[in-house]
Scaffold this motif. Structure first.
Motif, PDB file in Angstrom:
ATOM      1  N   TRP A 122       0.822  -1.213   0.000  1.00 35.12           N
ATOM      2  CA  TRP A 122       0.000   0.000   0.000  1.00 35.12           C
ATOM      3  C   TRP A 122       0.855   1.262   0.000  1.00 35.12           C
ATOM      4  O   TRP A 122       0.526   2.268  -0.632  1.00 35.12           O
ATOM      5  N   TYR A 123       1.935   1.214   0.725  1.00 37.75           N
ATOM      6  CA  TYR A 123       2.842   2.356   0.824  1.00 37.75           C
ATOM      7  C   TYR A 123       3.354   2.727  -0.583  1.00 37.75           C
ATOM      8  O   TYR A 123       3.266   3.884  -1.024  1.00 37.75           O
ATOM      9  N   LEU A 124       3.840   1.743  -1.312  1.00 34.68           N
ATOM     10  CA  LEU A 124       4.322   2.003  -2.671  1.00 34.68           C
ATOM     11  C   LEU A 124       3.197   2.409  -3.611  1.00 34.68           C
ATOM     12  O   LEU A 124       3.397   3.229  -4.515  1.00 34.68           O
ATOM     13  N   TYR A 125       2.052   1.823  -3.403  1.00 41.61           N
ATOM     14  CA  TYR A 125       0.901   2.145  -4.260  1.00 41.61           C
ATOM     15  C   TYR A 125       0.610   3.644  -4.235  1.00 41.61           C
ATOM     16  O   TYR A 125       0.495   4.285  -5.280  1.00 41.61           O
ATOM     17  N   VAL A 279      10.661  -6.597  -3.610  1.00 37.46           N
ATOM     18  CA  VAL A 279      10.120  -7.417  -2.517  1.00 37.46           C
ATOM     19  C   VAL A 279       8.638  -7.714  -2.819  1.00 37.46           C
ATOM     20  O   VAL A 279       8.165  -8.848  -2.690  1.00 37.46           O
ATOM     21  N   ASP A 280       7.928  -6.704  -3.254  1.00 38.67           N
ATOM     22  CA  ASP A 280       6.513  -6.854  -3.585  1.00 38.67           C
ATOM     23  C   ASP A 280       6.321  -7.816  -4.761  1.00 38.67           C
ATOM     24  O   ASP A 280       5.391  -8.629  -4.786  1.00 38.67           O
ATOM     25  N   ARG A 281       7.238  -7.721  -5.717  1.00 35.79           N
ATOM     26  CA  ARG A 281       7.206  -8.638  -6.865  1.00 35.79           C
ATOM     27  C   ARG A 281       7.368 -10.089  -6.387  1.00 35.79           C
ATOM     28  O   ARG A 281       6.733 -11.002  -6.945  1.00 35.79           O
ATOM     29  N   MET A 282       8.164 -10.305  -5.356  1.00 37.41           N
ATOM     30  CA  MET A 282       8.345 -11.664  -4.829  1.00 37.41           C
ATOM     31  C   MET A 282       7.018 -12.232  -4.329  1.00 37.41           C
ATOM     32  O   MET A 282       6.766 -13.434  -4.434  1.00 37.41           O
ATOM     33  N   TRP A 283       6.178 -11.377  -3.778  1.00 40.19           N
ATOM     34  CA  TRP A 283       4.848 -11.832  -3.327  1.00 40.19           C
ATOM     35  C   TRP A 283       4.047 -12.347  -4.545  1.00 40.19           C
ATOM     36  O   TRP A 283       3.458 -13.425  -4.498  1.00 40.19           O
ATOM     37  N   THR A 284       4.077 -11.598  -5.636  1.00 37.27           N
ATOM     38  CA  THR A 284       3.308 -12.019  -6.817  1.00 37.27           C
ATOM     39  C   THR A 284       3.882 -13.315  -7.402  1.00 37.27           C
ATOM     40  O   THR A 284       3.135 -14.170  -7.851  1.00 37.27           O
ATOM     41  N   ASN A 326      -2.549  -7.564  -7.031  1.00 41.05           N
ATOM     42  CA  ASN A 326      -1.869  -6.367  -7.538  1.00 41.05           C
ATOM     43  C   ASN A 326      -2.494  -5.827  -8.827  1.00 41.05           C
ATOM     44  O   ASN A 326      -2.465  -4.629  -9.074  1.00 41.05           O
ATOM     45  N   GLU A 327      -3.077  -6.694  -9.643  1.00 39.62           N
ATOM     46  CA  GLU A 327      -3.661  -6.170 -10.889  1.00 39.62           C
ATOM     47  C   GLU A 327      -4.893  -5.320 -10.607  1.00 39.62           C
ATOM     48  O   GLU A 327      -5.173  -4.369 -11.336  1.00 39.62           O
ATOM     49  N   LYS A 328      -5.606  -5.646  -9.534  1.00 38.81           N
ATOM     50  CA  LYS A 328      -6.730  -4.786  -9.146  1.00 38.81           C
ATOM     51  C   LYS A 328      -6.232  -3.430  -8.659  1.00 38.81           C
ATOM     52  O   LYS A 328      -6.968  -2.439  -8.690  1.00 38.81           O
TER      53      LYS A 328
END
Ligand code: C2O
Length: 345
Positions: A122-125, A279-284, A326-328
């Motif tokens: 959310w922070y990066l968003y 790091v967020d990409r690792m979640w996806t 993440n796509e949403k």
């Protein structure tokens, strides 16, 4: 119970790792009305943005990104969209500036538990949307530092130009290119060849994403519920490579390896956001690796909430539930090779 959002009204001076106080306030400017904070409504996504790998971006992209950060840095320091206020979000949420709403004795901490991935997403968003709005380009997407692949295992050059708004002098001067990153870095540089470091890094990625993370709790970290004291236990990726990359970038001549090496100052270095994009990409990616690798379906996780200023300076409440796809949220990652998938030790 889910972890409630922070109580902005009691935000106080944050503390440093040695127990002393941060010598400035990390608290955000307050909105006029704290009693009616709207829940954020995800805007409709007409076109999914692509976050590019930092080593692949064009000069045109770099110029745009540099301009956006420059604009953010030149906003008034009390503007919630300014670069320093954006960096202070990390300080307030991570150095005990906030208490949980309704639990005045419980400091809010978004690391060392299952809140780690959703909070930073959310922070990066919002950071990304603010940058886009400052340059009038709602297709703008943050780059990710692709250090999990050989081609990204050096400090990304776009952050390393002294004349750029993306530069930060508070970094480890020994870790500039062509130095190869050590994804397990503690505080001592490895005495190993570049090829050995690359192999170690890929093996570590395999271990943290596959061997040691077969289920949600091991990947995301331990549960934390509303009112529980923080520091429940990190997930695999939060520890390595996430923490190691922070330490590897930070300046070892500063007391807490500022900027990147410690929570209160980490987000003052623009590389922070590219590190966290990866790091967020690792979640996806993790969710595509099979077995029991999926999001928690625990209501206490899904209903946990945070507060952020959106690009219109409206303070909004967001929940974990609303960020798991993440796509949403309107973005995905450039499709690049994932070499560690074949690095079974
Ligand atoms: Cu909130 Cu990379 O840490």
């Amino acid at each position: 119970a889910p972890v409630p959002p922070p109580d902005f009204s009691t935000c106080s001076t944050a503390s440093l790792p040695d127990g002393s106080q941060v010598p400035f306030s990390c608290c955000p400017p307050l909105p006029k009305d704290l009693t009616n904070i709207p829940t954020y409504k995800l805007p409709n996504v007409s076109k999914v943005k692509i976050r590019p790998a930092a080593h692949n971006v064009t000069q045109e992209y770099i110029t745009k990104y540099n301009t956006a950060i420059q604009k953010m840095k030149s906003l008034d320091k009390d503007d919630p969209l300014s670069f320093i206020q954006q960096a202070n979000i990390h300080c307030a949420y991570c150095n005990s500036g906030y208490k949980e709403l309704g639990f005045p004795g419980v400091p809010l901490q978004v690391h060392f538990s299952w809140l780690f991935f959703p909070f930073h997403r959310w922070y990066l968003y919002f950071f990304e949307r603010i940058l886009g709005s400052l340059i009038g380009d709602d297709t703008f997407a943050l780059p990710f530092w692709n250090y999990d692949s050989q081609v990204g295992m050096q400090f990304p050059s776009l952050y390393n130009d002294v004349n750029s708004s993306l530069y930060d002098p508070n970094r480890n001067q020994n870790h500039f290119p062509p130095n190869v990153i050590d994804l397990g870095f503690t505080t001592i540089d490895l005495d190993a060849s570049d090829q050995q470091k690359i192999n170690n890094n890929l093996t570590m990625m395999y271990r943290q994403m596959l061997t040691n993370a077969p289920c949600p709790q091991l990947f995301f970290g331990n549960p934390i519920r509303g009112g529980e004291q923080p520091i429940r236990g990190m997930g695999t990726i939060e520890n390595v490579p996430h923490n190691s990359v922070h330490r590897w970038v930070g300046n070892p001549n500063n007391k807490f390896r500022e900027n990147m090496g410690t929570f209160y100052s980490a987000a003052r270095d623009p590389i922070f956001y590219a590190h966290h994009a990866n790091v967020d990409r690792m979640w996806t990616i993790w969710k595509t690796l099979g077995g029991n690798r999926r999001d928690f379906n625990d209501r206490d996780w899904l209903d946990s909430a945070f507060l952020f200023y959106d690009e219109n300076r409206t303070l909004v409440k967001v929940t974990v539930q609303d960020c798991i796809n993440n796509e949403k949220l309107g973005y995905k990652y450039e499709n690049v090779p994932i070499p560690w998938k074949n690095y079974k030790p």
